[in-house]
Design a protein around this motif. Structure first.
Motif, PDB file in Angstrom:
ATOM      1  N   HIS A  24      -4.194   2.593  -2.665  1.00 50.91           N
ATOM      2  CA  HIS A  24      -3.447   2.606  -3.916  1.00 50.91           C
ATOM      3  C   HIS A  24      -2.170   1.811  -3.675  1.00 50.91           C
ATOM      4  O   HIS A  24      -1.399   2.124  -2.767  1.00 50.91           O
ATOM      5  N   VAL A  25      -1.968   0.787  -4.486  1.00 52.64           N
ATOM      6  CA  VAL A  25      -0.916  -0.184  -4.209  1.00 52.64           C
ATOM      7  C   VAL A  25       0.072  -0.300  -5.361  1.00 52.64           C
ATOM      8  O   VAL A  25      -0.236   0.011  -6.511  1.00 52.64           O
ATOM      9  N   SER A  26       1.276  -0.745  -5.011  1.00 51.54           N
ATOM     10  CA  SER A  26       2.241  -1.170  -6.022  1.00 51.54           C
ATOM     11  C   SER A  26       2.218  -2.698  -6.006  1.00 51.54           C
ATOM     12  O   SER A  26       1.908  -3.322  -4.999  1.00 51.54           O
ATOM     13  N   LEU A  27       2.532  -3.283  -7.135  1.00 48.98           N
ATOM     14  CA  LEU A  27       2.401  -4.725  -7.321  1.00 48.98           C
ATOM     15  C   LEU A  27       3.742  -5.296  -7.755  1.00 48.98           C
ATOM     16  O   LEU A  27       4.344  -4.831  -8.723  1.00 48.98           O
ATOM     17  N   TYR A  28       4.226  -6.300  -7.016  1.00 41.93           N
ATOM     18  CA  TYR A  28       5.541  -6.893  -7.269  1.00 41.93           C
ATOM     19  C   TYR A  28       5.432  -8.401  -7.437  1.00 41.93           C
ATOM     20  O   TYR A  28       4.590  -9.040  -6.812  1.00 41.93           O
ATOM     21  N   VAL A  59       0.869  -1.177   0.000  1.00 38.95           N
ATOM     22  CA  VAL A  59       0.000   0.000   0.000  1.00 38.95           C
ATOM     23  C   VAL A  59       0.907   1.229   0.000  1.00 38.95           C
ATOM     24  O   VAL A  59       1.677   1.447   0.931  1.00 38.95           O
ATOM     25  N   GLU A  60       0.817   2.011  -1.056  1.00 38.84           N
ATOM     26  CA  GLU A  60       1.642   3.220  -1.188  1.00 38.84           C
ATOM     27  C   GLU A  60       0.977   4.414  -0.514  1.00 38.84           C
ATOM     28  O   GLU A  60       1.632   5.220   0.119  1.00 38.84           O
ATOM     29  N   TYR A  61      -0.333   4.543  -0.703  1.00 42.30           N
ATOM     30  CA  TYR A  61      -1.075   5.622  -0.063  1.00 42.30           C
ATOM     31  C   TYR A  61      -2.559   5.304  -0.094  1.00 42.30           C
ATOM     32  O   TYR A  61      -2.998   4.406  -0.795  1.00 42.30           O
ATOM     33  N   ARG A  62      -3.302   6.040   0.710  1.00 40.63           N
ATOM     34  CA  ARG A  62      -4.760   5.919   0.743  1.00 40.63           C
ATOM     35  C   ARG A  62      -5.343   7.262   0.339  1.00 40.63           C
ATOM     36  O   ARG A  62      -4.885   8.299   0.813  1.00 40.63           O
TER      37      ARG A  62
END
Length: 138
Positions: free
Chosen positions: A62-66, A53-56
């Motif tokens: 809002h997420v980054s996906l790895y 989770v990068e920010y709300r």
């Protein structure tokens, strides 16, 4: 025939929830959006992934996906390929101050200069003319 559940299972909260990819948005054109969606699904391809989770914002995560094994950022890969657009952090301080956001902007600049994907014909993806319905918001 009856099926009985333990009390704890009937109170089980939702196990999944919807989230958005951080710092990016889908292209405005429907065909490009479908192409980006298919590319994301192919990149994930039933592999184990990790989200961060990068920010709300606006009650949405809002997420980054790895990729779990290689730690490769799948969102950055899509930006590298010119398939999605990095949002502009106008006035939003939390968007502008992260290393990931800077990486995504650099990847988009490289895709634009190489004329890849959405940037194949120009570095503009939306028509800026008011006669074509441009509202000034991106």
């Amino acid at each position: 025939q009856y099926i009985f559940l333990f009390v704890g299972f009937s109170q089980l909260p939702a196990q999944a929830h919807e989230c958005d990819l951080a710092y990016v948005r889908a292209p405005p054109d429907e065909d490009d959006r479908q192409f980006a969606k298919n590319a994301l699904l192919e990149d994930i391809d039933n592999q184990e992934c990790v989200i961060k989770v990068e920010y709300r914002q606006n009650n949405s995560e809002h997420v980054s996906l790895y990729r779990a094994i290689t730690k490769e950022n799948i969102v950055k890969t899509l930006v590298d390929q010119g398939l999605i657009v990095v949002i502009q952090g106008r006035g939003n301080r939390q968007l502008r101050l992260t290393p990931l956001y800077d990486e995504l902007l650099q990847a988009q600049a490289k895709a634009k200069s190489s004329r890849i994907g959405l940037w194949q014909y120009s570095d503009q993806i939306e028509d800026d003319a008011t006669e074509f319905g441009f509202s000034g918001r991106k």
